[in-house]
Design an enzyme around this catalytic site. Structure first.
Site, short mmCIF file in Angstrom:
data_model
loop_
_atom_site.label_atom_id
_atom_site.label_comp_id
_atom_site.label_asym_id
_atom_site.label_seq_id
_atom_site.Cartn_x
_atom_site.Cartn_y
_atom_site.Cartn_z
N LYS A 1 0.80 -1.23 0.00
CA LYS A 1 0.00 0.00 0.00
C LYS A 1 0.83 1.27 0.00
O LYS A 1 0.50 2.22 -0.70
CB LYS A 1 -0.98 -0.01 1.18
CG LYS A 1 -2.07 -1.06 1.03
CD LYS A 1 -3.10 -1.00 2.13
CE LYS A 1 -4.09 -2.13 2.00
NZ LYS A 1 -5.17 -2.07 2.99
N ASN B 1 -4.81 1.52 -2.02
CA ASN B 1 -5.31 0.15 -2.01
C ASN B 1 -6.01 -0.21 -3.33
O ASN B 1 -6.41 -1.35 -3.53
CB ASN B 1 -6.26 -0.10 -0.83
CG ASN B 1 -7.65 0.45 -1.07
OD1 ASN B 1 -7.82 1.46 -1.74
ND2 ASN B 1 -8.65 -0.21 -0.52
N ASP C 1 -9.94 2.40 1.63
CA ASP C 1 -10.01 1.90 3.01
C ASP C 1 -10.64 2.95 3.93
O ASP C 1 -11.47 2.63 4.79
CB ASP C 1 -8.59 1.58 3.55
CG ASP C 1 -8.03 0.29 2.98
OD1 ASP C 1 -8.82 -0.62 2.68
OD2 ASP C 1 -6.80 0.21 2.83
N GLY D 1 -0.98 2.75 13.02
CA GLY D 1 -0.67 1.60 12.14
C GLY D 1 -1.26 1.85 10.76
O GLY D 1 -1.77 2.95 10.47
N GLY D 2 -1.23 0.84 9.89
CA GLY D 2 -1.72 1.02 8.51
C GLY D 2 -3.20 1.35 8.47
O GLY D 2 -3.61 2.41 7.96
N ALA D 3 -4.04 0.46 9.00
CA ALA D 3 -5.49 0.70 9.00
C ALA D 3 -5.82 1.89 9.90
O ALA D 3 -6.67 2.72 9.57
CB ALA D 3 -6.22 -0.55 9.48
N ASN E 1 -1.45 4.88 20.61
CA ASN E 1 -0.57 3.94 19.92
C ASN E 1 0.44 3.36 20.90
O ASN E 1 0.90 4.04 21.81
CB ASN E 1 0.17 4.67 18.79
CG ASN E 1 0.47 3.74 17.62
OD1 ASN E 1 -0.46 3.20 17.04
ND2 ASN E 1 1.73 3.54 17.32
N ARG E 2 0.76 2.05 20.70
CA ARG E 2 1.75 1.40 21.56
C ARG E 2 3.06 2.19 21.50
O ARG E 2 3.65 2.51 22.53
CB ARG E 2 1.95 -0.04 21.07
CG ARG E 2 2.89 -0.87 21.89
CD ARG E 2 2.95 -2.28 21.38
NE ARG E 2 3.37 -2.36 19.97
CZ ARG E 2 3.54 -3.47 19.30
NH1 ARG E 2 3.32 -4.64 19.90
NH2 ARG E 2 3.92 -3.46 18.05
N GLY F 1 -15.05 -5.77 11.85
CA GLY F 1 -14.49 -5.18 10.64
C GLY F 1 -15.07 -5.67 9.33
O GLY F 1 -14.64 -5.21 8.26
P1 NAP Z 1 -0.15 -2.57 11.13
O1 NAP Z 1 0.09 -1.62 10.02
O2 NAP Z 1 0.94 -3.55 11.48
O3 NAP Z 1 -0.51 -1.69 12.44
C1 NAP Z 1 -0.73 -2.32 13.66
C2 NAP Z 1 -1.01 -1.29 14.75
O4 NAP Z 1 -1.35 -2.02 15.93
C3 NAP Z 1 0.15 -0.40 15.09
O5 NAP Z 1 -0.35 0.82 15.59
C4 NAP Z 1 0.85 -1.18 16.21
O6 NAP Z 1 1.51 -0.35 17.15
C5 NAP Z 1 -0.32 -1.79 16.93
N1 NAP Z 1 0.00 -3.08 17.55
C6 NAP Z 1 0.52 -4.17 16.97
N2 NAP Z 1 0.61 -5.17 17.87
C7 NAP Z 1 0.16 -4.67 19.05
C8 NAP Z 1 0.03 -5.21 20.36
N3 NAP Z 1 0.38 -6.46 20.64
N4 NAP Z 1 -0.47 -4.42 21.33
C9 NAP Z 1 -0.83 -3.15 21.06
N5 NAP Z 1 -0.72 -2.57 19.84
C10 NAP Z 1 -0.24 -3.33 18.85
O7 NAP Z 1 -1.43 -3.47 10.86
P2 NAP Z 1 -2.73 -3.13 9.97
O8 NAP Z 1 -2.53 -3.68 8.61
O9 NAP Z 1 -3.07 -1.72 10.14
O10 NAP Z 1 -3.82 -4.06 10.69
C11 NAP Z 1 -4.31 -3.71 11.97
C12 NAP Z 1 -5.69 -4.31 12.17
O11 NAP Z 1 -6.60 -3.76 11.24
C13 NAP Z 1 -5.74 -5.81 12.00
O12 NAP Z 1 -6.54 -6.34 13.03
C14 NAP Z 1 -6.45 -6.00 10.66
O13 NAP Z 1 -7.23 -7.19 10.66
C15 NAP Z 1 -7.35 -4.80 10.65
N6 NAP Z 1 -7.76 -4.38 9.30
C16 NAP Z 1 -9.07 -4.46 8.97
C17 NAP Z 1 -9.50 -4.08 7.71
C18 NAP Z 1 -10.94 -4.19 7.35
O14 NAP Z 1 -11.31 -3.95 6.18
N7 NAP Z 1 -11.81 -4.51 8.29
C19 NAP Z 1 -8.57 -3.59 6.78
C20 NAP Z 1 -7.22 -3.50 7.15
C21 NAP Z 1 -6.83 -3.91 8.42
P3 NAP Z 1 3.03 0.14 16.96
O15 NAP Z 1 2.95 1.31 16.03
O16 NAP Z 1 3.44 0.51 18.32
O17 NAP Z 1 3.79 -1.03 16.38
#
Ligand code: NAP
Length: 302
Positions: free
Chosen positions: A93, A114, A129, A157-159, A179-180, A273
């Site tokens: 992305k 996306n 998104d 994070g990304g989403a 954010n963590r 979601g």
């Molecule tokens: P990502 O870019 O890796 O971002 C993850 C985020 O969560 C970051 O802010 C990270 O914090 C934090 N994080 C990761 N592990 C953690 C933990 N153990 N405790 C606390 N915070 C934590 O991932 P992403 O692609 O955005 O996905 C995140 C979620 O969104 C997933 O659950 C995914 O299924 C969901 N999602 C849903 C849709 C939909 O259409 N429904 C679309 C995309 C994503 P740091 O910055 O501190 O590392």
């Protein structure tokens, strides 16, 4: 092998651009794809293929495994291979931003694409998104996002970033990201303030400040991966949710996440979601084929 499990390669796409290979042999012809690595798990093909069938379009949407190194050529090969566009998922992305010929305003602010649309042989980058999330909130809770004070867990994070920017674009009365990694949250808040002039409060996820943030929020969004695996802890300490809260968990792996369980026990309204996944796909389909989109066929296919 089931239809869902077939994964083509970037080499297959390059061959197709020369009129050869397994993608070229498909009937109906492959005209749309999702690029990702991994990509076998994606829920988009059944959803987009249901829309193509409902629209009576003689084409299919396929999975293509594309590595980051292969992405520039894969994007270049879309038009010569006769594709109308593509969806991009992890890890493409952000990397696709400098690789497309045109970028829409939202994708530029988000720094993430996306959706790719081919027009006159050129690649156009979009992001569905973020508006897909706004559509999901309206559908699940019947309230426009712009009227809600929001707290986004994992907001950098990304989403989370897409959701945070959409909240800023909509003009939500108050936006807090927890954010963590606090520094990442602070950087995003500063960038949004600079580009959109909107103030974002940034706090660490694990802090006493969460209690205050919850007290002044209407909508709580989980954009961390916590809840994707069975047995994951909730992203919030126990006992802080109230019945007046709206809770949206971006996780769509099915089943009740620990956060959704907390919401149920507090008597709060909640949603998962699934609706965001659906509506980002609906908006993609509209970019490729226009309105009206066969939303209910896509929902049923998911
Ligand atoms: P990502 O870019 O890796 O971002 C993850 C985020 O969560 C970051 O802010 C990270 O914090 C934090 N994080 C990761 N592990 C953690 C933990 N153990 N405790 C606390 N915070 C934590 O991932 P992403 O692609 O955005 O996905 C995140 C979620 O969104 C997933 O659950 C995914 O299924 C969901 N999602 C849903 C849709 C939909 O259409 N429904 C679309 C995309 C994503 P740091 O910055 O501190 O590392």
């Amino acid at each position: 092998m089931s239809e869902e499990a077939v994964v083509f390669s970037a080499t297959d796409l390059a061959l197709s651009a020369r009129g050869e290979g397994p993608l070229k042999a498909l009937h109906p012809p492959a005209r749309l794809a999702i690029f990702g690595d991994p990509v076998a798990h994606s829920a988009s093909p059944p959803m987009q293929n249901a829309a193509l069938t409902a629209r009576g379009v003689e084409a299919q949407y396929v999975r293509i495994r594309v590595t980051p190194e292969e992405l520039p050529n894969a994007l270049r090969n879309l038009a010569p291979a006769g594709f109308l566009g593509a969806s991009l998922t992890i890890p493409h992305k952000q990397k696709a931003i400098p690789l497309v010929d045109h970028l829409d305003d939202r994708a530029e602010i988000l720094g993430a694409i996306n959706t790719v649309r081919i027009q006159d042989g050129m690649t156009h980058g979009h992001n569905t998104d973020a508006p897909g999330f706004a559509a999901a909130i309206r559908e699940d809770f019947g309230i426009p996002l712009r009227d809600l004070r929001v707290l986004i867990l994992g907001g950098a994070g990304g989403a989370g970033r897409a959701i945070t920017v959409q909240c800023a674009l909509e003009g939500c009365p108050s936006i807090t990201i927890a954010n963590r990694n606090r520094a990442k949250g602070d950087t995003l808040a500063a960038k949004i303030h600079k580009t959109l002039g909107k103030e974002i409060h940034s706090i660490p996820l694990e802090s006493g400040e969460i209690r205050n943030a919850l007290a002044s929020a209407d909508l709580i969004i989980n954009a961390t991966p916590l809840g994707m695996k069975t047995g994951d802890p909730p992203p919030l300490p126990e006992g802080l949710l109230e019945s007046r809260h709206l809770v949206y968990d971006t996780v769509y792996s099915g089943g009740e996440t620990a956060l959704l369980r907390q919401a149920r026990l507090a008597g709060a309204r909640s949603a998962n979601g699934f609706s965001m996944l659906l509506h980002q796909g609906v908006l993609q389909n509209a970019l490729w084929f226009g309105e009206p989109v066969p939303v209910e066929k896509m929902r049923a296919a998911l």
